[in-house]
Design an enzyme around this catalytic site. Structure first.
Site, PDB file in Angstrom:
ATOM      1  N   HIS A 123       0.784  -1.029  -0.242  1.00 22.93           N
ATOM      2  CA  HIS A 123      -0.075  -0.104  -0.075  1.00 22.93           C
ATOM      3  C   HIS A 123       0.974   1.145   0.081  1.00 22.93           C
ATOM      4  O   HIS A 123       1.802   1.147   0.651  1.00 22.93           O
ATOM      5  CB  HIS A 123      -0.879  -0.211   1.405  1.00 22.93           C
ATOM      6  CG  HIS A 123      -1.875   0.884   1.329  1.00 22.93           C
ATOM      7  ND1 HIS A 123      -1.792   2.270   1.819  1.00 22.93           N
ATOM      8  CD2 HIS A 123      -3.258   0.857   1.061  1.00 22.93           C
ATOM      9  CE1 HIS A 123      -2.735   2.953   1.696  1.00 22.93           C
ATOM     10  NE2 HIS A 123      -3.562   2.231   1.440  1.00 22.93           N
ATOM     11  N   ASP A 200       3.034  -4.297   8.000  1.00 25.17           N
ATOM     12  CA  ASP A 200       2.078  -3.316   7.931  1.00 25.17           C
ATOM     13  C   ASP A 200       0.666  -4.398   7.856  1.00 25.17           C
ATOM     14  O   ASP A 200       0.338  -5.099   7.291  1.00 25.17           O
ATOM     15  CB  ASP A 200       2.121  -2.729   6.392  1.00 25.17           C
ATOM     16  CG  ASP A 200       0.752  -2.156   6.323  1.00 25.17           C
ATOM     17  OD1 ASP A 200      -0.242  -2.154   7.075  1.00 25.17           O
ATOM     18  OD2 ASP A 200       0.552  -1.573   4.981  1.00 25.17           O
ATOM     19  N   GLN A 203      -4.458  -4.642   6.890  1.00 25.22           N
ATOM     20  CA  GLN A 203      -5.422  -5.768   6.431  1.00 25.22           C
ATOM     21  C   GLN A 203      -5.371  -7.208   7.054  1.00 25.22           C
ATOM     22  O   GLN A 203      -5.955  -8.046   6.477  1.00 25.22           O
ATOM     23  CB  GLN A 203      -5.155  -5.742   4.869  1.00 25.22           C
ATOM     24  CG  GLN A 203      -5.316  -4.669   4.141  1.00 25.22           C
ATOM     25  CD  GLN A 203      -6.873  -3.886   4.110  1.00 25.22           C
ATOM     26  OE1 GLN A 203      -7.522  -4.783   4.608  1.00 25.22           O
ATOM     27  NE2 GLN A 203      -7.100  -2.845   3.822  1.00 25.22           N
ATOM     28  N   LYS A 226     -10.435  -0.272  10.416  1.00 24.03           N
ATOM     29  CA  LYS A 226     -10.414  -1.476   9.587  1.00 24.03           C
ATOM     30  C   LYS A 226     -10.739  -2.565  10.483  1.00 24.03           C
ATOM     31  O   LYS A 226     -11.116  -3.552   9.960  1.00 24.03           O
ATOM     32  CB  LYS A 226      -9.230  -1.676   8.862  1.00 24.03           C
ATOM     33  CG  LYS A 226      -9.099  -0.701   7.638  1.00 24.03           C
ATOM     34  CD  LYS A 226      -7.860  -0.925   6.994  1.00 24.03           C
ATOM     35  CE  LYS A 226      -7.142   0.144   6.258  1.00 24.03           C
ATOM     36  NZ  LYS A 226      -7.938   0.626   5.053  1.00 24.03           N
ATOM     37  N   CYS A 364      -4.515   2.458  -3.624  1.00 25.22           N
ATOM     38  CA  CYS A 364      -3.562   2.969  -3.080  1.00 25.22           C
ATOM     39  C   CYS A 364      -2.522   1.782  -3.239  1.00 25.22           C
ATOM     40  O   CYS A 364      -1.779   1.683  -2.185  1.00 25.22           O
ATOM     41  CB  CYS A 364      -3.719   3.203  -1.584  1.00 25.22           C
ATOM     42  SG  CYS A 364      -4.909   4.576  -1.609  1.00 25.22           S
TER      43      CYS A 364
HETATM   44  N1  PMP Z   1      -1.720  -0.348   4.801  1.00 22.66           N
HETATM   45  C1  PMP Z   1      -2.431  -1.107   4.125  1.00 22.66           C
HETATM   46  C2  PMP Z   1      -2.477  -2.471   3.770  1.00 22.66           C
HETATM   47  C3  PMP Z   1      -3.840  -0.561   4.048  1.00 22.66           C
HETATM   48  O1  PMP Z   1      -4.813  -1.343   3.546  1.00 22.66           O
HETATM   49  C4  PMP Z   1      -4.169   0.649   4.531  1.00 22.66           C
HETATM   50  C5  PMP Z   1      -5.547   1.469   4.233  1.00 22.66           C
HETATM   51  N2  PMP Z   1      -6.355   1.086   3.150  1.00 22.66           N
HETATM   52  C6  PMP Z   1      -3.196   1.438   5.202  1.00 22.66           C
HETATM   53  C7  PMP Z   1      -1.944   0.827   5.289  1.00 22.66           C
HETATM   54  C8  PMP Z   1      -3.240   2.798   5.664  1.00 22.66           C
HETATM   55  O2  PMP Z   1      -4.311   2.740   6.735  1.00 22.66           O
HETATM   56  P1  PMP Z   1      -4.730   3.870   7.432  1.00 22.66           P
HETATM   57  O3  PMP Z   1      -5.214   4.664   6.066  1.00 22.66           O
HETATM   58  O4  PMP Z   1      -5.802   3.617   8.243  1.00 22.66           O
HETATM   59  O5  PMP Z   1      -3.614   4.732   7.927  1.00 22.66           O
END
Ligand code: PMP
Length: 406
Positions: A123, A200, A203, A226, A364
């Site tokens: 991401h 990270d 997910q 999430k 993203c």
């Molecule tokens: N890492 C991953 C794999 C994500 O899916 C996301 C959110 N889509 C993020 C990081 C970032 O999370 P946040 O926008 O809640 O900071």
């Protein structure tokens, strides 16, 4: 069904919303999950009866709010099985947690010519902070490739690691492909060379039981929103030995010990990394979300999601035109796909007219979308309140999208 799905759905008032006169079907859980009333009620109760700044007062409300906030830290510590509560740093999300590591651990330890290893499925939140650091320091990013099935080509990792490698930063689970990465193997390989690993977990936490001690990762980042909790709250877990050595992230109140114009000394963990007034209501709402899913039983939730994933995949694959990206053996309930040459945005608009929320675009993770050579993907991501009936309506809608746009 192994748990009472109708009862659960009653806890999520937003599921009763109608969209274009149809009952909402919400398949965008990887972007954010909805919040049960227990979470909303907790936030409301805080503002009605407990609101106060924390760690700063001796009066009743401040003491109560401080106790509740620190209790929530313990709940998170237990949830991920960290060794100490002070290894749990509250942030505003996974993004901030990763930026914190980049700008503290990274700024201190990564220099000209050093290497940071990422993967092709990151991401942007676990890519751009490292790219920014690499630009500041003259460091180099190395990227573990992803194969056609959406699996990490982890066999390359060993030869990618050199004496200049200072960190491996990897998605535990891909937000696009749903792939659960072989993180044990990655961590073992990296640790053999003394290299720390950041996962990270944005997910992963909604779909897997995460035990940071068992994983033996050095940093773990995730977001509450999430995980059926509120927006604006997240967690950085870090091993004490790293957090102790890292310089502070932001300066301000709370993160200090003694301040003079000549010199400031910093507070102990975890406060060193929590400058300013924190999101107390968010943290308490997050704790309510954790209690909610723990009450439902994580194993039951995950087994139910697996049923939903298998059923959706099977039904989608009955349509010749559907191509699913990400067929890893180990994956979570996230399905990215395209329908023939139909542009994902056009498909998304029709799904919306039919009351179905799916995500379309690059999710993203632009380098990953480029790797598959498509302009974007449609993504259906499932959560604990989705049902087989919703999937049937979604499959019928997919047929309709194809009829209308092919
Ligand atoms: N890492 C991953 C794999 C994500 O899916 C996301 C959110 N889509 C993020 C990081 C970032 O999370 P946040 O926008 O809640 O900071």
């Amino acid at each position: 069904m192994s748990f009472d799905i109708l009862h659960i759905r009653h806890d999520f008032p937003i599921l009763d919303v109608t969209v274009h006169d149809k009952q909402l079907i919400y398949f965008d859980n990887a972007a954010t999950t909805h919040k049960p009333r227990q979470v909303v009620d907790r936030i409301v109760a805080y503002y009605k009866k407990e609101n106060c700044n924390i760690h700063r007062g001796v009066h009743y409300l401040s003491t109560m709010a401080t106790g509740a906030y620190e209790n929530a830290r313990k709940t998170v510590k237990d949830f991920i099985n960290a060794e100490h509560p002070h290894e749990v740093i509250f942030t505003k999300g996974a993004t901030e947690a990763i930026n914190l590591v980049a700008q503290t651990f990274g700024r201190k330890n990564i220099h000209q010519g050093d290497e940071i290893i990422l993967s092709e499925m990151e991401h942007h939140s676990n890519l751009v902070p490292w790219q920014m650091l690499a630009e500041q320091k003259g460091a180099v990013l190395k990227v573990i490739p992803v194969d056609e099935q959406g699996e990490l080509e982890v066999q390359h990792l060993k030869s990618m690691i050199t004496h200049r490698t200072k960190l491996v930063a990897l998605a535990h689970v891909s937000n696009v492909l749903g792939t659960i990465n072989p993180v044990h193997r990655v961590i073992t390989l990296a640790h053999e060379q003394g290299i720390p690993v950041l996962l990270d977990g944005a997910q992963a936490v909604p779909h897997l039981e995460v035990d940071v001690k068992e994983l033996n990762c050095d940093f773990y980042a995730f977001s509450a929103h999430k995980l059926y909790g509120p927006m604006g709250v997240g967690v950085l877990y870090g091993k004490e030995k790293y957090l102790e050595e890292m310089p502070p992230y932001q300066g301000g109140g709370e993160m200090v010990d003694q301040v003079t114009f000549q010199k400031t000394t910093y507070n102990k963990l975890p406060y060193k990394f929590e400058a300013g007034t924190p999101n107390v209501s968010g943290v308490l709402g997050f704790e309510a979300a954790l209690k909610y899913i723990l009450d439902l039983d994580l194993k039951k939730i995950h087994a139910y999601e697996r049923e939903l994933l298998d059923y959706t995949t099977l039904e989608l694959l009955k349509m010749d035109a559907v191509k699913i990206f990400g067929n890893a053996e180990n994956k979570t309930a996230v399905i990215s796909y395209n329908i023939g040459k139909i542009h994902p945005y056009d498909a998304g608009t029709i799904y919306d007219k039919l009351g179905i929320a799916v995500r379309t675009g690059h999710h993203c993770a632009q380098p990953l979308i480029d790797r598959f050579g498509v302009p974007g993907m449609i993504r259906a991501s499932l959560g604990l309140y989705n049902t087989i009936e919703e999937i049937d309506r979604f499959i019928e809608a997919t047929r309709q999208v194809r009829r209308m746009l092919a």
